[in-house]
Design a protein around this motif. Structure first.
Motif, mmCIF file in Angstrom:
data_model
loop_
_atom_site.group_PDB
_atom_site.id
_atom_site.type_symbol
_atom_site.label_atom_id
_atom_site.label_comp_id
_atom_site.label_asym_id
_atom_site.label_seq_id
_atom_site.Cartn_x
_atom_site.Cartn_y
_atom_site.Cartn_z
ATOM 1 N N VAL A 1 0.818 -1.133 -0.005
ATOM 2 C CA VAL A 1 0.217 0.033 -0.008
ATOM 3 C C VAL A 1 0.969 1.185 -0.237
ATOM 4 N N GLY A 2 0.836 1.985 -1.030
ATOM 5 C CA GLY A 2 1.546 3.309 -0.948
ATOM 6 C C GLY A 2 1.061 4.309 -0.325
ATOM 7 N N PRO A 3 1.895 5.299 -0.101
ATOM 8 C CA PRO A 3 1.171 6.473 0.493
ATOM 9 C C PRO A 3 0.216 7.398 -0.129
ATOM 10 N N SER A 4 -1.010 7.751 0.476
ATOM 11 C CA SER A 4 -2.074 8.451 -0.162
ATOM 12 C C SER A 4 -1.482 9.654 -0.642
ATOM 13 N N PRO A 5 -2.036 10.233 -1.789
ATOM 14 C CA PRO A 5 -1.801 11.753 -2.119
ATOM 15 C C PRO A 5 -2.305 12.697 -1.036
ATOM 16 N N PRO A 6 -1.844 13.914 -1.170
ATOM 17 C CA PRO A 6 -2.138 14.855 0.014
ATOM 18 C C PRO A 6 -3.756 15.292 -0.179
ATOM 19 N N VAL A 7 -4.479 15.526 0.806
ATOM 20 C CA VAL A 7 -5.964 15.779 0.904
ATOM 21 C C VAL A 7 -6.086 17.160 0.298
ATOM 22 N N PRO A 8 -6.841 17.290 -0.996
ATOM 23 C CA PRO A 8 -6.955 18.599 -1.455
ATOM 24 C C PRO A 8 -7.693 19.553 -0.540
ATOM 25 N N GLN A 9 -7.375 20.990 -0.714
ATOM 26 C CA GLN A 9 -8.296 21.628 0.050
ATOM 27 C C GLN A 9 -9.450 22.340 -0.638
ATOM 28 N N THR A 10 -10.663 21.562 -0.296
ATOM 29 C CA THR A 10 -12.054 21.722 -0.986
ATOM 30 C C THR A 10 -12.824 22.265 0.104
ATOM 31 N N SER A 11 -14.115 22.430 -0.452
ATOM 32 C CA SER A 11 -15.149 22.837 0.752
ATOM 33 C C SER A 11 -15.789 21.342 1.023
ATOM 34 N N GLN A 12 -15.407 20.411 0.458
ATOM 35 C CA GLN A 12 -15.906 19.044 0.977
ATOM 36 C C GLN A 12 -14.669 18.267 1.842
ATOM 37 N N ALA A 13 -13.626 18.681 1.766
ATOM 38 C CA ALA A 13 -12.578 18.260 2.381
ATOM 39 C C ALA A 13 -12.344 16.764 2.079
ATOM 40 N N LEU A 14 -12.759 15.920 2.931
ATOM 41 C CA LEU A 14 -12.405 14.394 2.585
ATOM 42 C C LEU A 14 -13.322 13.710 1.782
ATOM 43 N N ILE A 15 -14.293 14.210 1.552
ATOM 44 C CA ILE A 15 -15.442 13.597 0.765
ATOM 45 C C ILE A 15 -15.198 13.434 -0.703
ATOM 46 N N GLY B 1 -11.288 11.115 -7.776
ATOM 47 C CA GLY B 1 -10.647 11.988 -8.868
ATOM 48 C C GLY B 1 -9.299 11.205 -9.147
ATOM 49 N N GLN B 2 -8.822 10.569 -8.367
ATOM 50 C CA GLN B 2 -7.522 9.728 -8.791
ATOM 51 C C GLN B 2 -7.823 8.368 -9.632
ATOM 52 N N SER B 3 -7.260 8.603 -10.752
ATOM 53 C CA SER B 3 -7.662 7.253 -11.430
ATOM 54 C C SER B 3 -7.001 5.816 -11.099
ATOM 55 N N HIS B 4 -5.769 5.902 -10.349
ATOM 56 C CA HIS B 4 -5.346 4.653 -9.798
ATOM 57 C C HIS B 4 -5.775 4.308 -8.485
ATOM 58 N N LEU B 5 -6.812 4.877 -8.091
ATOM 59 C CA LEU B 5 -7.156 4.868 -6.574
ATOM 60 C C LEU B 5 -9.007 4.326 -6.935
ATOM 61 N N GLN B 6 -9.332 4.309 -8.054
ATOM 62 C CA GLN B 6 -10.832 4.152 -8.195
ATOM 63 C C GLN B 6 -11.164 2.640 -7.966
ATOM 64 N N LEU B 7 -12.482 2.638 -7.722
ATOM 65 C CA LEU B 7 -12.929 1.121 -7.444
ATOM 66 C C LEU B 7 -12.814 0.331 -8.838
ATOM 67 N N GLU B 8 -13.418 0.792 -9.834
ATOM 68 C CA GLU B 8 -13.596 0.314 -11.142
ATOM 69 C C GLU B 8 -12.285 0.005 -11.759
ATOM 70 N N LYS B 9 -11.486 -0.758 -11.536
ATOM 71 C CA LYS B 9 -10.163 -1.007 -11.957
ATOM 72 C C LYS B 9 -10.247 -1.511 -13.446
ATOM 73 N N TYR B 10 -11.165 -2.394 -13.728
ATOM 74 C CA TYR B 10 -11.274 -3.153 -14.941
ATOM 75 C C TYR B 10 -11.902 -2.375 -16.126
#
Length: 130
Positions: A82-96, A101-110
């Motif tokens: 498990v690699g390190p997670s990218p930094p959390v962007p500063q948005t109004s939704q914060a963690l949600i 948005g990260q293509s390598h972290l999406q659930l639909e890999k295939y």
């Protein structure tokens, strides 16, 4: 409506008691008749138990326990990386939703999910506003 009418009617306790006695009598009678009708099942069950014990003993003789032992668990560091997670962007939704948005972290890999695209009503040419 039916419950309110039933509550208004008087309860006949003697009649209910007779019904209960009839149920008990039928149960006792069936318990007396059961061994003559279905008693052969007890012998079949005993025979099945004896055969299963014989089969289990045969399996133990053919396969010693050391062959059936479970393998030791694999340490988690060998197969899972498990690699390190990218930094959390500063948005109004914060963690949600920041990982979606990260293509390598999406659930639909295939492939993308395509369930629910068909409609039974369209297949049979029925109007959709039923």
């Amino acid at each position: 409506m039916a419950d309110s009418q039933r509550a208004a009617q008087p309860v006949n306790f003697v009649h209910q008691d007779e019904i209960w006695k009839a149920h008990l009598k039928a149960e006792k009678d069936s318990a007396k008749v059961w061994p003559n009708k279905w008693g052969f099942l007890t012998e079949a069950y005993k025979e099945y138990k004896r055969e299963s014990v014989k089969l289990k003993e045969g399996v133990k003789e053919k396969h010693p326990h050391h062959h059936l032992a479970a393998r030791p668990p694999t340490p988690p560091g060998e197969n899972i990386n498990v690699g390190p997670s990218p930094p959390v962007p500063q948005t109004s939704q914060a963690l949600i939703g920041w990982r979606s948005g990260q293509s390598h972290l999406q659930l639909e890999k295939y492939a993308t999910v395509r369930y629910g695209r068909r409609s039974f009503l369209k297949e049979v040419d029925w109007p959709l506003d039923l």
